[in-house]
Design an enzyme around this catalytic site. Structure first.
Site, PDB file in Angstrom:
ATOM      1  N   LYS A  35       0.832  -1.218   0.000  1.00  0.00           N
ATOM      2  CA  LYS A  35       0.000   0.000   0.000  1.00  0.00           C
ATOM      3  C   LYS A  35       0.861   1.261   0.000  1.00  0.00           C
ATOM      4  O   LYS A  35       0.577   2.216  -0.708  1.00  0.00           O
ATOM      5  CB  LYS A  35      -0.932   0.020   1.230  1.00  0.00           C
ATOM      6  CG  LYS A  35      -1.883  -1.171   1.296  1.00  0.00           C
ATOM      7  CD  LYS A  35      -2.902  -1.025   2.423  1.00  0.00           C
ATOM      8  CE  LYS A  35      -2.324  -1.093   3.811  1.00  0.00           C
ATOM      9  NZ  LYS A  35      -1.740  -2.400   4.179  1.00  0.00           N
ATOM     10  N   ARG A 110      -9.726   0.499   9.123  1.00  0.00           N
ATOM     11  CA  ARG A 110      -9.296  -0.865   9.451  1.00  0.00           C
ATOM     12  C   ARG A 110     -10.359  -1.632  10.220  1.00  0.00           C
ATOM     13  O   ARG A 110     -10.144  -2.791  10.559  1.00  0.00           O
ATOM     14  CB  ARG A 110      -8.038  -0.796  10.304  1.00  0.00           C
ATOM     15  CG  ARG A 110      -6.739  -1.162   9.558  1.00  0.00           C
ATOM     16  CD  ARG A 110      -5.613  -0.903  10.522  1.00  0.00           C
ATOM     17  NE  ARG A 110      -4.402  -1.592  10.279  1.00  0.00           N
ATOM     18  CZ  ARG A 110      -3.320  -1.039   9.719  1.00  0.00           C
ATOM     19  NH1 ARG A 110      -3.375   0.181   9.245  1.00  0.00           N
ATOM     20  NH2 ARG A 110      -2.206  -1.718   9.619  1.00  0.00           N
ATOM     21  N   ARG A 149      11.439  -5.970   4.753  1.00  0.00           N
ATOM     22  CA  ARG A 149      11.327  -4.539   5.077  1.00  0.00           C
ATOM     23  C   ARG A 149      11.894  -4.261   6.468  1.00  0.00           C
ATOM     24  O   ARG A 149      12.504  -3.220   6.709  1.00  0.00           O
ATOM     25  CB  ARG A 149       9.845  -4.130   5.014  1.00  0.00           C
ATOM     26  CG  ARG A 149       9.583  -2.656   5.245  1.00  0.00           C
ATOM     27  CD  ARG A 149       8.137  -2.294   5.010  1.00  0.00           C
ATOM     28  NE  ARG A 149       7.240  -2.824   6.020  1.00  0.00           N
ATOM     29  CZ  ARG A 149       5.903  -2.772   5.968  1.00  0.00           C
ATOM     30  NH1 ARG A 149       5.305  -2.232   4.931  1.00  0.00           N
ATOM     31  NH2 ARG A 149       5.157  -3.268   6.938  1.00  0.00           N
ATOM     32  N   ARG A 155      11.240  -0.758  12.137  1.00  0.00           N
ATOM     33  CA  ARG A 155       9.960  -0.972  12.818  1.00  0.00           C
ATOM     34  C   ARG A 155       9.995  -2.267  13.616  1.00  0.00           C
ATOM     35  O   ARG A 155      10.227  -3.340  13.048  1.00  0.00           O
ATOM     36  CB  ARG A 155       8.826  -1.024  11.782  1.00  0.00           C
ATOM     37  CG  ARG A 155       8.446   0.319  11.235  1.00  0.00           C
ATOM     38  CD  ARG A 155       7.385   0.212  10.154  1.00  0.00           C
ATOM     39  NE  ARG A 155       6.170  -0.489  10.574  1.00  0.00           N
ATOM     40  CZ  ARG A 155       5.078  -0.556   9.842  1.00  0.00           C
ATOM     41  NH1 ARG A 155       5.035   0.032   8.657  1.00  0.00           N
ATOM     42  NH2 ARG A 155       4.029  -1.221  10.277  1.00  0.00           N
ATOM     43  N   ARG A 167      -0.366  -9.424  13.342  1.00  0.00           N
ATOM     44  CA  ARG A 167      -0.896  -8.360  12.469  1.00  0.00           C
ATOM     45  C   ARG A 167      -1.745  -8.946  11.343  1.00  0.00           C
ATOM     46  O   ARG A 167      -2.785  -8.390  10.990  1.00  0.00           O
ATOM     47  CB  ARG A 167       0.264  -7.529  11.888  1.00  0.00           C
ATOM     48  CG  ARG A 167       0.906  -6.637  12.943  1.00  0.00           C
ATOM     49  CD  ARG A 167       2.228  -6.088  12.488  1.00  0.00           C
ATOM     50  NE  ARG A 167       2.121  -5.169  11.385  1.00  0.00           N
ATOM     51  CZ  ARG A 167       3.147  -4.857  10.576  1.00  0.00           C
ATOM     52  NH1 ARG A 167       4.331  -5.391  10.775  1.00  0.00           N
ATOM     53  NH2 ARG A 167       2.969  -3.998   9.605  1.00  0.00           N
TER      54      ARG A 167
HETATM   55  P1  AMP Z   1       0.639   0.351   9.252  1.00  0.00           P
HETATM   56  O1  AMP Z   1       1.837   1.206   9.038  1.00  0.00           O
HETATM   57  O2  AMP Z   1      -0.562   0.776   8.478  1.00  0.00           O
HETATM   58  O3  AMP Z   1       0.945  -1.122   9.071  1.00  0.00           O
HETATM   59  O4  AMP Z   1       0.224   0.521  10.788  1.00  0.00           O
HETATM   60  C1  AMP Z   1       1.097   0.199  11.841  1.00  0.00           C
HETATM   61  C2  AMP Z   1       0.315   0.043  13.141  1.00  0.00           C
HETATM   62  O5  AMP Z   1      -0.340   1.280  13.460  1.00  0.00           O
HETATM   63  C3  AMP Z   1      -0.810  -0.985  13.109  1.00  0.00           C
HETATM   64  O6  AMP Z   1      -0.351  -2.307  13.337  1.00  0.00           O
HETATM   65  C4  AMP Z   1      -1.706  -0.475  14.231  1.00  0.00           C
HETATM   66  O7  AMP Z   1      -1.152  -0.779  15.504  1.00  0.00           O
HETATM   67  C5  AMP Z   1      -1.615   1.033  14.044  1.00  0.00           C
HETATM   68  N1  AMP Z   1      -2.651   1.515  13.099  1.00  0.00           N
HETATM   69  C6  AMP Z   1      -2.439   2.084  11.880  1.00  0.00           C
HETATM   70  N2  AMP Z   1      -3.595   2.398  11.299  1.00  0.00           N
HETATM   71  C7  AMP Z   1      -4.567   2.000  12.155  1.00  0.00           C
HETATM   72  C8  AMP Z   1      -5.982   2.027  12.092  1.00  0.00           C
HETATM   73  N3  AMP Z   1      -6.641   2.524  11.027  1.00  0.00           N
HETATM   74  N4  AMP Z   1      -6.677   1.534  13.153  1.00  0.00           N
HETATM   75  C9  AMP Z   1      -6.037   1.050  14.230  1.00  0.00           C
HETATM   76  N5  AMP Z   1      -4.710   0.974  14.345  1.00  0.00           N
HETATM   77  C10 AMP Z   1      -3.963   1.447  13.312  1.00  0.00           C
END
Ligand code: AMP
Length: 211
Positions: A35, A110, A149, A155, A167
């Site tokens: 994404k 999400r 990654r 991260r 996740r």
């Molecule tokens: P991402 O970079 O999108 O993979 O997000 C990393 C982490 O941020 C996720 O595993 C969640 O802990 C938190 N996070 C990001 N977006 C959301 C969302 N829309 N709702 C809840 N938690 C989120």
């Protein structure tokens, strides 16, 4: 110029956030689906505002804000940050991006509650979601990509297989229903997220250009 064209031109001039001209996309898929990579390319081509909730949380984390501290516990474990916190953060970003030509929502919504809240907040601003584009990638490839990654992203949630599994499971349990939410509205488009970045991007633009 045709009457209809003059009308559309008039609408676009008097109402910059008109639903006629704004493009608001949800880029959807499990962690590691690509994404972020595809968002960058879409933004470069369509001039949209990137709204990645993961990036926004990481920014807060880096700045040591209260929101960042709150989110960290959830993020490090691979769990979702509570809906109310995420929704408030997104609402703030939308209301402060006044000159936006449209948004690309990446990693949001999400949960179905987030999707419902997004519809309400867009409506308040005279906007709507144009469509969802879902990147389809098999689980085994997702894990490989995330671990790769993790070697450079720094991260914590990219580095341990157990957290990556959490996740992906959270995605299956809590996030996948969001696809049905948009499917019911006739806005769901799925494309194959495995292959050359450029080929995937071409499939995405074909969908966007059909909106
Ligand atoms: P991402 O970079 O999108 O993979 O997000 C990393 C982490 O941020 C996720 O595993 C969640 O802990 C938190 N996070 C990001 N977006 C959301 C969302 N829309 N709702 C809840 N938690 C989120």
């Amino acid at each position: 110029m045709e009457k209809a064209e003059i009308f559309l031109l008039f609408i676009s001039l008097v109402s910059p956030k008109s639903t006629f001209i704004m493009l608001n996309l949800v880029l959807f898929g499990p962690p590691g689906a690509g994404k972020g990579t595809q968002s960058e390319k879409i933004i470069a081509s369509y001039g949209l505002t990137h709204l990645s909730t993961g990036d926004l949380f990481r920014k807060h984390l880096g700045e040591g804000t209260e929101l960042g501290k709150l989110a960290k516990g959830y993020m490090d474990q691979g769990h979702l940050v509570p809906d109310a916190v995420v929704i408030q953060m997104v609402e703030h970003k939308i209301s402060t991006s006044t000159d936006s030509k449209g948004f690309i929502f990446d990693g949001f919504p999400r949960t179905t509650a987030q999707a419902e809240a997004l519809d309400v907040m867009l409506q308040k601003n005279g906007m709507h979601i144009s469509g969802m584009i879902a990147l389809d990638v098999p689980q085994a490839i997702l894990k490989e990509r995330i671990l790769e990654r993790g070697k450079t992203s720094g991260r914590i949630d990219d580095q341990e297989e157990e957290k990556i599994n959490t996740r992906i499971q959270v995605y299956l349990d809590e996030t996948l229903p969001v696809a049905s939410y948009y499917e019911k509205q006739g806005k769901f488009h799925q494309i194959n997220g495995v292959g050359q970045i450029e080929d995937i991007f071409n499939q995405i633009t074909a969908v966007i250009d059909g909106f």
